[in-house]
Design an enzyme around this catalytic site. Structure first.
Site, PDB file in Angstrom:
ATOM      1  N   GLY A  39       0.809  -1.217   0.000  1.00  0.00           N
ATOM      2  CA  GLY A  39       0.000   0.000   0.000  1.00  0.00           C
ATOM      3  C   GLY A  39       0.834   1.253   0.000  1.00  0.00           C
ATOM      4  N   GLY A  72      -2.887  -1.508   3.407  1.00  0.00           N
ATOM      5  CA  GLY A  72      -3.077  -1.113   4.795  1.00  0.00           C
ATOM      6  C   GLY A  72      -3.432   0.348   4.994  1.00  0.00           C
TER       7      GLY A  72
END
Length: 292
Positions: A39, A72
């Site tokens: 991410g 995330g």
């Protein structure tokens, strides 16, 4: 005249780069390379477009790429927007029913389709990508990792033949780390864990863990370019490898034990990181493999 001379120098440099890449293009022809896109490594739209072009280049030169992504930071942002509180146990997110629904929505929906769209745009109708999660075609069947963590899963069974069939059709799989339980549950799977497990199931030639750091660093803060599993374990014991790097190197060790030829931890924010690793002498990041 000066401009023409400069342009000619640039062309020669480009030709020399392509010539130097030839042994690596031959080396990876037909190889399976699993790429974990974290991410934090997704960055800007420009960065995503550059990553997508790299993946298309890989596929067009004979590599069979598989993309497994995380998300995330994006999950955290959506949970905050929905005022859903997350608890953590030993650094791992407790995933209750409300949280796992948000996790699946963000990973399988927003992020997965963004990556698929970028690869398809870069492919120009020649290279195609398809978005999946571990729930599709039983790609990743999971068991509950720890009751204290709720719907967090550990992969225990896979369907690598389905991924190979996509490669045979020249389709690039983009996989969200969501797993299916045998009783119909939906499990949140750590992205690195999912990538390592899928790479092992495919006996991949390379697992590239794209993150937001340059690689594994020694006690002096310098990136170690090549390491063995034994060196990794020693650096963990000494405390040189600590914090968030520990789960990544543990993923690397498990993948190598599972049959992956080598794992590379590298900075996914760097331009053309995957191409530098695969097709140049100097590579990128930290390469981990058993002694030859």
């Amino acid at each position: 005249m000066k401009k023409q001379t400069t342009m000619k120098s640039d062309w020669i440099a480009t030709a020399q780069t392509l010539n130097a890449a030839l042994p690596y293009l031959q080396r990876y022809d037909g190889a399976t390379v699993v790429i974990k896109l974290g991410g934090h490594a997704m960055g800007s739209d420009e960065g995503m477009a550059s990553f997508a072009r790299d993946v298309v280049f890989m596929q067009q030169t004979g590599v069979n790429p598989v993309i497994v992504h995380g998300g995330g930071p994006q999950i955290n942002a959506m949970l905050d927007r929905l005022a859903i509180k997350s608890d953590f146990v030993r650094g791992k997110r407790v995933t209750d029913q409300a949280t796992v629904e948000v996790v699946e929505m963000v990973l399988s929906g927003l992020i997965n389709k963004k990556i698929v769209q970028a690869v398809n745009a870069a492919g120009g109708g020649v290279v195609r990508a398809v978005g999946l999660s571990g729930k599709d075609a039983e790609l990743m069947v999971c068991e509950q990792t720890d009751p204290a963590l709720g719907f967090v899963g550990t992969p225990v069974a896979y369907n690598p033949d389905f991924l190979r069939s996509l490669h045979a059709s020249e389709i690039i799989p983009v996989i969200a780390p969501i797993g299916a339980g045998r009783a119909g549950e939906t499990f949140n799977v750590n992205g690195d864990t999912a990538a390592g497990a899928i790479a092992a199931s495919l006996r991949a030639d390379r697992l590239l863990l794209l993150t937001d750091v340059a690689g594994v660093k020694d006690a002096g803060g310098d990136v170690v370019t090549e390491m063995t599993p034994e060196q990794i374990r020693l650096m963990i014991a000494e405390g040189t490898i600590a914090g968030g790097m520990i789960p990544k190197v543990e993923t690397a060790l498990e993948a190598i034990d599972g049959g992956v030829r080598a794992v590379v931890i590298l900075d996914g924010r760097a331009p053309n990181a995957c191409l530098l690793e695969l097709y140049t002498d100097h590579g990128a990041g930290s390469l981990i493999r058993a002694p030859r």
